[in-house]
Design a protein around this motif. Structure first.
Motif, PDB file in Angstrom:
ATOM      1  N   LEU A   9       0.886  -1.112  -0.143  1.00  0.00           N
ATOM      2  CA  LEU A   9       0.224   0.161  -0.217  1.00  0.00           C
ATOM      3  C   LEU A   9       1.046   1.265  -0.156  1.00  0.00           C
ATOM      4  CD1 LEU A   9      -2.231  -1.343   2.891  1.00  0.00           C
ATOM      5  CD2 LEU A   9      -2.671  -1.539   0.404  1.00  0.00           C
ATOM      6  N   PHE A  10       0.770   2.088  -0.931  1.00  0.00           N
ATOM      7  CA  PHE A  10       1.318   3.408  -1.030  1.00  0.00           C
ATOM      8  C   PHE A  10       0.587   4.498  -0.192  1.00  0.00           C
ATOM      9  CE2 PHE A  10       2.703   0.717  -4.285  1.00  0.00           C
ATOM     10  CZ  PHE A  10       4.004   0.837  -4.498  1.00  0.00           C
ATOM     11  N   GLY A  11       1.185   5.308   0.451  1.00  0.00           N
ATOM     12  CA  GLY A  11       0.862   6.605   0.896  1.00  0.00           C
ATOM     13  C   GLY A  11       1.611   7.559   1.389  1.00  0.00           C
ATOM     14  N   LEU A  12       0.977   8.788   1.366  1.00  0.00           N
ATOM     15  CA  LEU A  12       1.956  10.281   1.366  1.00  0.00           C
ATOM     16  C   LEU A  12       1.958  10.594   2.828  1.00  0.00           C
ATOM     17  CD1 LEU A  12       1.342  11.507  -1.932  1.00  0.00           C
ATOM     18  CD2 LEU A  12       3.141  10.342  -1.356  1.00  0.00           C
ATOM     19  N   GLU A  23       5.463   6.668   2.176  1.00  0.00           N
ATOM     20  CA  GLU A  23       5.578   5.585   2.700  1.00  0.00           C
ATOM     21  C   GLU A  23       5.000   4.164   2.185  1.00  0.00           C
ATOM     22  OE1 GLU A  23       5.498   7.207   7.269  1.00  0.00           O
ATOM     23  OE2 GLU A  23       3.580   6.565   6.486  1.00  0.00           O
ATOM     24  N   LEU A  24       5.374   3.069   2.171  1.00  0.00           N
ATOM     25  CA  LEU A  24       4.964   1.960   1.537  1.00  0.00           C
ATOM     26  C   LEU A  24       4.717   1.030   3.054  1.00  0.00           C
ATOM     27  CD1 LEU A  24       7.626   1.379  -0.899  1.00  0.00           C
ATOM     28  CD2 LEU A  24       5.727   2.767  -1.252  1.00  0.00           C
ATOM     29  N   THR A  25       3.431   0.569   2.957  1.00  0.00           N
ATOM     30  CA  THR A  25       3.050  -0.556   4.003  1.00  0.00           C
ATOM     31  C   THR A  25       2.969  -1.666   3.315  1.00  0.00           C
ATOM     32  OG1 THR A  25       1.918   1.059   5.147  1.00  0.00           O
ATOM     33  CG2 THR A  25       1.344  -1.082   5.898  1.00  0.00           C
ATOM     34  N   HIS A  62       9.961   3.631   4.517  1.00  0.00           N
ATOM     35  CA  HIS A  62       9.816   4.694   3.735  1.00  0.00           C
ATOM     36  C   HIS A  62      10.280   4.579   2.306  1.00  0.00           C
ATOM     37  CE1 HIS A  62       8.548   7.426   6.983  1.00  0.00           C
ATOM     38  NE2 HIS A  62       9.364   6.569   7.725  1.00  0.00           N
ATOM     39  N   ALA A  63       9.808   5.087   1.298  1.00  0.00           N
ATOM     40  CA  ALA A  63      10.539   4.980  -0.137  1.00  0.00           C
ATOM     41  C   ALA A  63      11.815   4.924  -0.337  1.00  0.00           C
ATOM     42  CB  ALA A  63       9.380   5.678  -0.922  1.00  0.00           C
ATOM     43  N   ALA A  64      12.447   6.054   0.328  1.00  0.00           N
ATOM     44  CA  ALA A  64      13.923   6.600   0.173  1.00  0.00           C
ATOM     45  C   ALA A  64      14.817   5.315   0.634  1.00  0.00           C
ATOM     46  CB  ALA A  64      14.323   7.703   0.840  1.00  0.00           C
TER      47      ALA A  64
END
Length: 88
Positions: A30-33, A43-45, A65-67
């Motif tokens: 799941l992708f979220g900002l 952020e990725l869950t 975190h995406a980074a």
């Protein structure tokens, strides 16, 4: 139809490499900002669900975190999730 993204591919690879052939394991990413000063921090869950004798067991969701998303980080998340599922 599941969309293919790099993180889902990494999760699928980690599951393939770590799960026993007899284990049934599925996942969702799941992708979220998340707001932060100066912008947003993606952020990725990651949710991993195992199945044993018809009973589905979901490991606690992991957020990354995406980074900092690397195959090694995903491998660690999957390893922890599979251990949690197997302990149930």
């Amino acid at each position: 139809m599941r969309l293919t993204d790099p993180v889902s591919t990494m999760v699928a690879t980690a599951i393939t490499n770590q799960a026993a052939p007899s284990e049934v394991v599925d996942h969702e990413v799941l992708f979220g900002l998340a707001g932060r000063p100066g912008g947003v921090d993606p952020e990725l869950t990651i949710v991993i669900v195992g199945e044993d004798d018809g009973v589905r067991v979901m490991a606690p969701p992991a957020t990354i975190h995406a980074a900092t998303t690397t195959q090694a980080a995903i491998d660690d998340i999957v390893e922890d999730a599979l251990a949690w599922i197997r302990a149930r």
